[in-house]
Design a protein around this motif. Structure first.
Motif, PDB file in Angstrom:
ATOM      1  N   MET A   1      57.826  17.577 -30.468  1.00 40.49           N
ATOM      2  CA  MET A   1      59.013  18.393 -30.535  1.00 40.49           C
ATOM      3  C   MET A   1      57.898  19.721 -29.192  1.00 40.49           C
ATOM      4  N   LYS A   2      57.938  20.646 -28.638  1.00 36.75           N
ATOM      5  CA  LYS A   2      57.846  21.268 -28.286  1.00 36.75           C
ATOM      6  C   LYS A   2      57.651  23.382 -28.496  1.00 36.75           C
ATOM      7  N   THR A   3      56.211  23.186 -28.741  1.00 36.87           N
ATOM      8  CA  THR A   3      56.528  24.513 -30.148  1.00 36.87           C
ATOM      9  C   THR A   3      55.416  25.195 -29.832  1.00 36.87           C
ATOM     10  N   HIS A   4      55.585  26.472 -29.551  1.00 36.29           N
ATOM     11  CA  HIS A   4      54.805  27.393 -29.158  1.00 36.29           C
ATOM     12  C   HIS A   4      53.431  27.570 -30.650  1.00 36.29           C
ATOM     13  N   VAL A   5      51.714  27.103 -30.204  1.00 38.39           N
ATOM     14  CA  VAL A   5      50.550  27.532 -31.021  1.00 38.39           C
ATOM     15  C   VAL A   5      50.630  27.929 -32.067  1.00 38.39           C
ATOM     16  N   MET A   6      51.368  29.799 -32.042  1.00 37.75           N
ATOM     17  CA  MET A   6      50.832  30.601 -33.213  1.00 37.75           C
ATOM     18  C   MET A   6      52.186  30.415 -33.822  1.00 37.75           C
ATOM     19  N   GLU A   7      53.138  29.105 -34.206  1.00 32.03           N
ATOM     20  CA  GLU A   7      54.299  28.057 -34.553  1.00 32.03           C
ATOM     21  C   GLU A   7      53.795  26.798 -35.693  1.00 32.03           C
ATOM     22  N   LEU A   8      52.450  26.942 -35.077  1.00 31.11           N
ATOM     23  CA  LEU A   8      51.815  25.513 -35.541  1.00 31.11           C
ATOM     24  C   LEU A   8      51.395  25.816 -36.642  1.00 31.11           C
ATOM     25  N   GLN A   9      52.253  24.281 -37.508  1.00 34.60           N
ATOM     26  CA  GLN A   9      52.081  24.070 -39.127  1.00 34.60           C
ATOM     27  C   GLN A   9      50.376  23.089 -39.259  1.00 34.60           C
ATOM     28  N   ASP A  10      49.844  23.588 -40.224  1.00 34.82           N
ATOM     29  CA  ASP A  10      48.967  23.052 -40.653  1.00 34.82           C
ATOM     30  C   ASP A  10      49.017  21.291 -40.849  1.00 34.82           C
ATOM     31  N   GLY A  11      48.450  20.252 -40.423  1.00 33.09           N
ATOM     32  CA  GLY A  11      48.825  18.821 -40.369  1.00 33.09           C
ATOM     33  C   GLY A  11      50.252  18.357 -39.001  1.00 33.09           C
ATOM     34  N   VAL A  18      46.216  17.070 -25.094  1.00 31.14           N
ATOM     35  CA  VAL A  18      46.409  18.136 -24.470  1.00 31.14           C
ATOM     36  C   VAL A  18      45.883  18.403 -23.168  1.00 31.14           C
ATOM     37  N   PHE A  19      45.458  19.097 -22.048  1.00 29.49           N
ATOM     38  CA  PHE A  19      45.377  19.894 -20.864  1.00 29.49           C
ATOM     39  C   PHE A  19      45.322  20.698 -21.031  1.00 29.49           C
ATOM     40  N   ASN A  20      43.920  21.855 -20.227  1.00 29.67           N
ATOM     41  CA  ASN A  20      44.091  23.502 -19.844  1.00 29.67           C
ATOM     42  C   ASN A  20      45.015  22.736 -18.345  1.00 29.67           C
ATOM     43  N   ARG A  21      45.222  24.040 -17.947  1.00 30.01           N
ATOM     44  CA  ARG A  21      45.139  24.625 -16.971  1.00 30.01           C
ATOM     45  C   ARG A  21      44.751  23.735 -15.322  1.00 30.01           C
ATOM     46  N   ALA A  22      43.476  23.890 -15.666  1.00 27.52           N
ATOM     47  CA  ALA A  22      42.650  23.228 -14.921  1.00 27.52           C
ATOM     48  C   ALA A  22      42.264  21.604 -14.290  1.00 27.52           C
ATOM     49  N   GLY A  23      42.846  21.270 -15.572  1.00 24.80           N
ATOM     50  CA  GLY A  23      43.306  20.033 -16.030  1.00 24.80           C
ATOM     51  C   GLY A  23      42.514  19.153 -16.569  1.00 24.80           C
ATOM     52  N   LEU A  24      41.479  19.274 -17.239  1.00 27.50           N
ATOM     53  CA  LEU A  24      40.190  19.407 -18.326  1.00 27.50           C
ATOM     54  C   LEU A  24      41.032  19.145 -19.862  1.00 27.50           C
ATOM     55  N   HIS A  25      40.577  18.112 -19.688  1.00 23.60           N
ATOM     56  CA  HIS A  25      41.007  17.268 -21.514  1.00 23.60           C
ATOM     57  C   HIS A  25      40.913  18.302 -22.277  1.00 23.60           C
ATOM     58  N   VAL A  26      41.759  18.463 -23.082  1.00 28.73           N
ATOM     59  CA  VAL A  26      41.446  19.344 -23.956  1.00 28.73           C
ATOM     60  C   VAL A  26      41.059  19.353 -25.757  1.00 28.73           C
ATOM     61  N   LEU A  27      42.478  18.593 -25.952  1.00 24.27           N
ATOM     62  CA  LEU A  27      42.042  17.682 -27.243  1.00 24.27           C
ATOM     63  C   LEU A  27      43.624  16.608 -26.792  1.00 24.27           C
ATOM     64  N   PRO A  28      43.184  15.303 -27.701  1.00 28.69           N
ATOM     65  CA  PRO A  28      43.593  13.996 -27.312  1.00 28.69           C
ATOM     66  C   PRO A  28      44.802  13.431 -28.266  1.00 28.69           C
ATOM     67  N   LYS A  29      45.487  13.191 -27.959  1.00 25.43           N
ATOM     68  CA  LYS A  29      46.989  12.768 -28.165  1.00 25.43           C
ATOM     69  C   LYS A  29      47.050  12.163 -29.804  1.00 25.43           C
ATOM     70  N   GLY A  30      47.451  12.657 -30.643  1.00 28.09           N
ATOM     71  CA  GLY A  30      47.367  11.989 -32.407  1.00 28.09           C
ATOM     72  C   GLY A  30      46.614  13.150 -33.566  1.00 28.09           C
ATOM     73  N   THR A  31      45.432  13.913 -32.366  1.00 23.38           N
ATOM     74  CA  THR A  31      45.036  15.288 -33.677  1.00 23.38           C
ATOM     75  C   THR A  31      45.821  15.956 -34.352  1.00 23.38           C
ATOM     76  N   SER A  32      45.267  15.568 -35.507  1.00 27.30           N
ATOM     77  CA  SER A  32      45.561  16.450 -36.357  1.00 27.30           C
ATOM     78  C   SER A  32      45.622  18.670 -35.942  1.00 27.30           C
ATOM     79  N   ILE A  33      46.294  18.795 -35.995  1.00 24.50           N
ATOM     80  CA  ILE A  33      46.322  20.465 -36.310  1.00 24.50           C
ATOM     81  C   ILE A  33      45.927  21.099 -37.385  1.00 24.50           C
TER      82      ILE A  33
END
Length: 347
Positions: A1-11, A18-33
């Motif tokens: 589900m696409k979610t805006h970062v300001m609407e993310l819930q703990d957990g 997740v990659f940024n605009r430059a294509g660099l790796h930021v966070l891996p799949k499965g990360t708990s937010i």
């Protein structure tokens, strides 16, 4: 589900890398937010991410990381006492009651099954006393998370974790002076220590109908290139669960070995495990471990080989140990500036 970062819930949990605009790796799949991850996404100008609802149970809702760390550590200590009773029964009776495994390990599994973001806690446990009981539970804990990162089901993760907790049960048959001794060994001592894998297989087979945990105990020192023991098995001959426990066991052994050597030990340990993934340890398992640990270094200060102090900005997905760093008002891409290395991370 696409979610805006300001609407993310703990957990909430990331469905994809997740990659940024430059294509660099930021966070891996499965990360708990949690709040730290949300802040990181905002800093990287990432506005939407694909997530699935978190699995945290009601008893953990509202817990921040400090509360969770305390809860997990309390449960870990209670489980440690329970594991000692399993080990003592194996020592005195040559086997253990299978129901004891479920009962004594339950406090740990009750909480780790509800919240998977414990990388910092795994590092914290590496600072604990590295005795046999503590070591076994740390391996079981690490095996659980590696299995989850590899995509195993909840039930499979728990089975792999139990096998990890029991992997050294064969040491109950060793002489007392050898159980926690780390060497150097003479030839006779080393021959005896290596027998703990076969002892573990025998004890578990006499205690449980399921042969898989016994195979893990037997094979957790086997190596992909055939250089391990006790049978010198090669990659395809080693049980997949044993490959996971072998990596978890190596990780815990190295963190214990490096205890007291300063923060540089963490980076050197990760690099050593990573390099072992090109021959001795299973590459896929090692990659899962490395890819999920290193993103937590983003935002941390680091010492470079040229003497500069830098802040880690992004991970390079094609070269884990050469991230993009910031030194004052300039950036250095260590994947391009090959003459400069990351020497130490300040956690």
């Amino acid at each position: 589900m696409k979610t805006h970062v300001m609407e993310l819930q703990d957990g909430d949990r990331l469905k994809d890398d997740v990659f940024n605009r430059a294509g660099l790796h930021v966070l891996p799949k499965g990360t708990s937010i949690h709040k730290e991850e949300i802040a990181l996404l905002i800093r990287q100008s990432i506005h939407y991410v694909d997530v699935e609802p978190g699995e945290d149970g009601d008893s953990l809702s509202g817990l921040d990381r400090e509360d969770f760390a305390k809860r997990l550590k309390d449960n870990f200590e209670r489980t440690l006492l329970g594991y000692q009773s399993i080990f003592l029964e194996a020592l005195t009776a040559g086997k253990f009651n299978e129901s004891m495994v479920e009962e004594k390990l339950k406090p740990l599994f009750e909480i780790i099954d509800q919240k998977k973001d414990v990388v910092s806690l795994l590092i914290m446990f590496g600072e604990e006393d590295g005795n046999l009981y503590n070591h076994s539970l740390q391996v079981g804990l690490m095996a659980y998370y590696i299995a989850s990162w590899l995509g195993y089901t909840r039930e499979e993760c728990l089975e792999i974790s139990k096998a990890g907790c029991l992997h050294d049960i064969g040491k109950s048959r060793l002489k007392k002076e050898l159980r926690n001794y780390t060497g150097p060994f003479n030839e006779a001592q080393w021959d005896e220590v290596k027998r703990h894998t076969r002892y573990g297989y025998e004890i578990i087979r006499d205690s449980m109908p399921d042969e898989v945990p016994a195979l893990v105990a037997l094979q957790h020192h086997e190596r992909e290139d055939g250089t391990g023991y006790p049978q010198g098995l090669r990659a395809d001959e080693i049980h997949p669960y044993a490959k996971i426990v072998a990596v978890a066991n190596t990780y815990v052994e190295l963190t214990t070995r490096d205890k007291g050597k300063g923060k540089a030990g963490l980076l050197s340990m990760l690099r050593e495990v990573y390099e072992l993934g090109f021959g001795e340890l299973n590459e896929k398992v090692v990659q899962a471990l490395t890819r999920h640990l290193l993103p937590h270094f983003i935002g941390k200060q680091a010492q470079l080989s040229n003497g500069e102090t830098a802040t880690i900005v992004w991970n390079n997905p094609s070269d884990f140990f050469r991230p993009l760093v910031q030194v004052k008002d300039r950036f250095r891409d260590l994947s391009v500036e090959r003459e400069i290395e990351l020497k130490e991370i300040f956690i």
